[in-house]
Design an enzyme around this catalytic site. Structure first.
Site, PDB file in Angstrom:
ATOM      1  N   GLY A 113       0.833  -1.195   0.000  1.00 36.06           N
ATOM      2  CA  GLY A 113       0.000   0.000   0.000  1.00 36.06           C
ATOM      3  C   GLY A 113       0.867   1.243   0.000  1.00 36.06           C
ATOM      4  N   CYS A 114       0.310   2.344  -0.465  1.00 39.77           N
ATOM      5  CA  CYS A 114       1.102   3.572  -0.595  1.00 39.77           C
ATOM      6  C   CYS A 114       1.533   4.112   0.766  1.00 39.77           C
ATOM      7  CB  CYS A 114       0.333   4.617  -1.391  1.00 39.77           C
ATOM      8  SG  CYS A 114      -1.336   4.953  -0.785  1.00 39.77           S
ATOM      9  N   TYR A 115       0.584   4.270   1.688  1.00 36.23           N
ATOM     10  CA  TYR A 115       0.946   4.738   3.026  1.00 36.23           C
ATOM     11  C   TYR A 115       1.893   3.742   3.700  1.00 36.23           C
ATOM     12  CZ  TYR A 115      -3.064   8.015   2.873  1.00 36.23           C
ATOM     13  OH  TYR A 115      -3.950   9.012   2.563  1.00 36.23           O
ATOM     14  N   SER A 116       1.588   2.456   3.539  1.00 30.97           N
ATOM     15  CA  SER A 116       2.408   1.414   4.168  1.00 30.97           C
ATOM     16  C   SER A 116       3.852   1.514   3.726  1.00 30.97           C
ATOM     17  CB  SER A 116       1.864   0.032   3.803  1.00 30.97           C
ATOM     18  OG  SER A 116       0.471  -0.040   3.967  1.00 30.97           O
ATOM     19  N   THR A 117       4.060   1.857   2.462  1.00 30.32           N
ATOM     20  CA  THR A 117       5.418   1.946   1.932  1.00 30.32           C
ATOM     21  C   THR A 117       6.256   2.934   2.724  1.00 30.32           C
ATOM     22  OG1 THR A 117       4.697   1.323  -0.303  1.00 30.32           O
ATOM     23  CG2 THR A 117       6.769   2.537  -0.115  1.00 30.32           C
TER      24      THR A 117
END
Length: 308
Positions: A113-117
């Site tokens: 996921g983008c935030y997770s990255t």
């Protein structure tokens, strides 16, 4: 050698960006279904099983259905949905953290996921090194451009120019939280507060650290040095330069970019710190990450075709 690629869900934001990156490249031949066949199960089954690589840019349930349609041992999958990010048997598509060889050899890869990255890039190496505790209740504050919400949110923001901030996941059930916890080896789920701002693309992810209240932490300089060494000579995940004016900016209409910058800020007495990641939510946060994993799986240099 030319590899065939089928992007299932190529009409969405992530799929369109992946297709744009791959179309001019001679290493890949795209399998494309017409608009009248994109949702036809028989046509999709045929394309999925014909492809050397299938990239799924679909809602979670549709991604699970797509995987079930593959009935051969040949087709390798990159899933950009949330469906398989913590699933057994899937390699997490973050080569810098999961391992380049693990991604290159994988048959099934889940795109982060983008935030997770941003969160994982900052926290996972420091927890592994013992510079941050695994049993702390972390907070993650983040803002993203509206393109990450798909076509519906893009239309909403572009139609209503008065939206200045959109907070969501207010019941603390954001779908990225499980991968953030698992991939960092944390004993508790982080408290995650995402928001969308009137920028088309771009993202800032921050992890505030009250170091004076924490035990088992390294110094601010230790954390900065460890992250710099951990990512080494990577051209994709890099340590950002200290801003001279004390400000970190996110532009409203930046150029597409597949790089992620990391920062470690702190006060003079070392009692507080701020870990910050700045990235393109459609780049390293989505399409760029998928292309990076695809490059590795196809035996190519990981930065081929990336916007760096």
């Amino acid at each position: 050698m030319t590899h065939s690629v089928f992007i299932d869900g190529a009409a969405g934001t992530t799929g369109l960006e992946i297709r744009e990156r791959l179309s001019p490249r001679e290493e890949f031949e795209l399998i494309v279904l017409g608009d009248d066949k994109r949702k036809d199960a028989k046509a999709r089954r045929g394309a999925l099983n014909e492809a050397d690589f299938a990239i799924l840019c679909l809602p979670d349930e549709a991604a699970r259905e797509a995987v079930a349609l593959i009935d051969n041992q040949h087709t390798r999958v990159i899933d950009a949905s949330t469906a398989h990010r913590t699933a057994p048997g899937w390699v997490y598509g973050f080569p810098e953290v999961s391992g380049h060889t693990a991604v290159a050899d994988a048959h099934r890869v889940s795109n982060p996921g983008c935030y997770s990255t941003g969160f994982i890039a900052l926290v996972a190496p420091l927890v592994r090194a013992g510079l941050l505790p695994a049993d702390w209740s972390y907070t993650c504050n983040a803002v993203s451009g509206y393109s990450g919400g798909g076509n519906a949110l893009i239309e909403r923001f572009e139609a209503d120019t008065h939206i200045a901030w959109r907070g969501y996941a207010l019941t603390l059930g954001h779908k990225h939280v499980p991968e953030m916890q698992q991939r960092c080896g944390l004993s508790a789920a982080p408290l995650f507060t995402p928001a969308v701002i009137p920028a088309h693309r771009g993202m800032v992810v921050e992890v505030p650290l009250p170091l004076a209240a924490m035990t088992g932490t390294g110094s601010i300089e230790d954390m900065r040095e460890w992250l710099a060494n951990f990512y080494g000579e990577s051209r994709i995940v890099v340590m950002g330069h200290e801003p001279k004016d004390g400000e970190l900016l996110l532009r409203s209409s930046p150029q597409p970019n597949d790089r992620m910058e990391l920062f470690v800020f702190g006060n003079l007495d070392g009692s507080q710190a701020r870990l910050v990641a700045r990235l393109d939510n459609l780049g390293k946060g989505a399409s760029g990450a998928a292309v990076q994993s695809l490059n590795l799986m196809a035996g190519l240099p990981e930065t081929t075709g990336l916007r760096l």
